[in-house]
Scaffold this active site. Structure first.
Site, mmCIF file in Angstrom:
data_model
loop_
_atom_site.group_PDB
_atom_site.id
_atom_site.type_symbol
_atom_site.label_atom_id
_atom_site.label_comp_id
_atom_site.label_asym_id
_atom_site.label_seq_id
_atom_site.Cartn_x
_atom_site.Cartn_y
_atom_site.Cartn_z
ATOM 1 N N PRO A 76 0.838 -1.125 0.082
ATOM 2 C CA PRO A 76 -0.027 0.071 0.054
ATOM 3 C C PRO A 76 0.844 1.242 0.001
ATOM 4 O O PRO A 76 1.725 1.529 0.806
ATOM 5 C CB PRO A 76 -0.778 -0.120 1.283
ATOM 6 C CG PRO A 76 -0.487 -1.401 1.909
ATOM 7 C CD PRO A 76 0.869 -2.016 1.381
ATOM 8 N N GLU A 77 0.667 1.982 -1.155
ATOM 9 C CA GLU A 77 1.378 3.366 -1.129
ATOM 10 C C GLU A 77 0.313 4.652 -0.583
ATOM 11 O O GLU A 77 -0.591 4.050 -0.370
ATOM 12 C CB GLU A 77 2.049 3.538 -2.552
ATOM 13 C CG GLU A 77 2.577 2.550 -3.014
ATOM 14 C CD GLU A 77 4.329 2.639 -2.294
ATOM 15 O OE1 GLU A 77 4.596 3.767 -1.660
ATOM 16 O OE2 GLU A 77 5.068 1.736 -2.891
ATOM 17 N N HIS A 111 -5.157 -14.392 9.048
ATOM 18 C CA HIS A 111 -4.307 -13.118 8.999
ATOM 19 C C HIS A 111 -4.705 -12.076 9.702
ATOM 20 O O HIS A 111 -4.351 -10.974 9.615
ATOM 21 C CB HIS A 111 -3.671 -12.954 7.766
ATOM 22 C CG HIS A 111 -2.784 -14.109 7.094
ATOM 23 N ND1 HIS A 111 -1.590 -14.503 7.777
ATOM 24 C CD2 HIS A 111 -3.015 -14.887 6.164
ATOM 25 C CE1 HIS A 111 -1.272 -15.516 7.136
ATOM 26 N NE2 HIS A 111 -2.131 -15.650 5.809
ATOM 27 N N ARG A 136 1.688 -10.466 6.174
ATOM 28 C CA ARG A 136 3.245 -10.759 6.222
ATOM 29 C C ARG A 136 3.735 -9.759 7.541
ATOM 30 O O ARG A 136 4.813 -9.892 8.012
ATOM 31 C CB ARG A 136 3.782 -9.791 5.037
ATOM 32 C CG ARG A 136 3.479 -10.459 3.719
ATOM 33 C CD ARG A 136 4.416 -10.039 2.471
ATOM 34 N NE ARG A 136 5.692 -9.959 2.609
ATOM 35 C CZ ARG A 136 6.573 -9.697 1.583
ATOM 36 N NH1 ARG A 136 6.010 -9.061 0.685
ATOM 37 N NH2 ARG A 136 7.911 -9.759 1.847
ATOM 38 N N ARG A 159 23.495 18.944 -3.513
ATOM 39 C CA ARG A 159 23.331 17.494 -3.226
ATOM 40 C C ARG A 159 23.551 16.747 -4.560
ATOM 41 O O ARG A 159 23.137 16.902 -5.567
ATOM 42 C CB ARG A 159 21.794 17.077 -2.947
ATOM 43 C CG ARG A 159 20.960 17.443 -1.856
ATOM 44 C CD ARG A 159 21.607 16.629 -0.479
ATOM 45 N NE ARG A 159 21.394 15.305 -0.666
ATOM 46 C CZ ARG A 159 20.451 14.574 -0.089
ATOM 47 N NH1 ARG A 159 19.667 15.052 0.443
ATOM 48 N NH2 ARG A 159 20.646 13.356 -0.133
#
Ligand SMILES: [Zn+2]
Length: 271
Positions: free
Chosen positions: A2-3, A91, A110, A152
């Site tokens: 999931p983002e 789960h 997981r 950077r």
């Protein structure tokens, strides 16, 4: 995984089911997530009213008045609202039982997700306190990105993936945003001009907003369905398309490794 768009979609889907509800009880079936679920959580939360559900980066912050329940979906977590008598499956590690006869259930095969408690405003939690700006908020703009990347030498893609520069863009959406902005991911961050910072910020916002909008159509799956919630399958410009033809110019998409992550780009469309 999931983002940010998936987490924001989950937040929008869950908020109306949770806000104003009282927590009747908490069930912990397996406390061994990324960090252990505090075993005194039932005593801490019982009787509290949920004021709001907010998001910071990929954390969901449930405001319970004087304290906050912090949730993270990790690699495989999902949250659903279900009738209180719904049998738990393998789960299903955590339930928040509400006084209206429903529960919010965390499924996480997981177990990289998290359920944490913070005494006070969740934004002050050590995991959240040092985070950079939200990509969809006003303080993430071209001037900010320009200033944050001067001198950077690291690539601009790796900079965008640093959570102290900007949170929650994620590898898939970063790849797509760089294509959309016409910027090569390996360009040294310090060399990105202000106008190109502007393009990149706009592309990141557009990419994330598009995914959130697309998520709206699958919102019901996130909240109510008995099956696995589907993460957004998208029609990617470059992500995962190594060797395939660029959808804009037809030349082959290239793949490189940057800081243990795969980057995909078009050598013609991205400079
Ligand atoms: Zn191209």
């Amino acid at each position: 995984m999931p983002e940010l768009p998936e987490v924001e979609t989950a937040r929008r889907g869950l908020a109306s089911h949770l806000t104003g509800q009282t927590i009747a009880d908490v069930v912990i079936r397996n406390a061994s997530l990324r960090w252990p679920i505090p075993n005194n959580l039932p005593e801490l939360l019982r009787g509290l009213t949920i004021r709001s559900l907010n998001r910071r980066a990929k954390y969901l912050l449930m405001d319970c008045g004087n304290c906050t329940l912090i949730l993270h979906l990790g690699m495989s977590g999902s949250l659903r609202i279900l009738p209180v008598d719904t049998p738990a499956e393998k789960h299903d590690h955590f339930d928040l039982i509400l006084s209206n006869g429903t529960l919010m259930r965390l499924r996480d095969p997981r177990r990289f997700g998290a359920v944490l408690w913070h005494n006070g405003d969740g934004h002050a939690h050590p995991l959240l306190a040092g985070l950079g700006p939200e990509p969809l908020e006003k303080n993430f703009d071209a001037r900010y990105l320009y200033a944050a990347t001067r001198k950077r030498k690291v690539s601009i893609k790796q900079c965008i993936m640093e959570s102290r520069i900007v949170v929650g863009v994620g590898n898939i959406y970063a790849n797509e945003a760089f294509f959309r902005a016409g910027i090569k991911p390996q360009l040294a961050a310090g060399k990105l001009s202000l106008p190109r910072c502007e393009k990149l910020v706009a592309a990141i916002r557009a990419t994330l907003n598009e995914a959130i909008k697309q998520g709206g159509s699958t919102l019901r799956d996130f909240v109510n369905s008995a099956g696995q919630p589907g993460y957004f399958q998208q029609h990617y410009w470059v992500y995962g398309r190594n060797g395939d033809s660029c959808r804009r110019c037809g030349s082959p998409i290239k793949q490189i490794r940057q800081g243990q992550r795969s980057s995909f780009y078009c050598g013609i469309c991205q400079k």
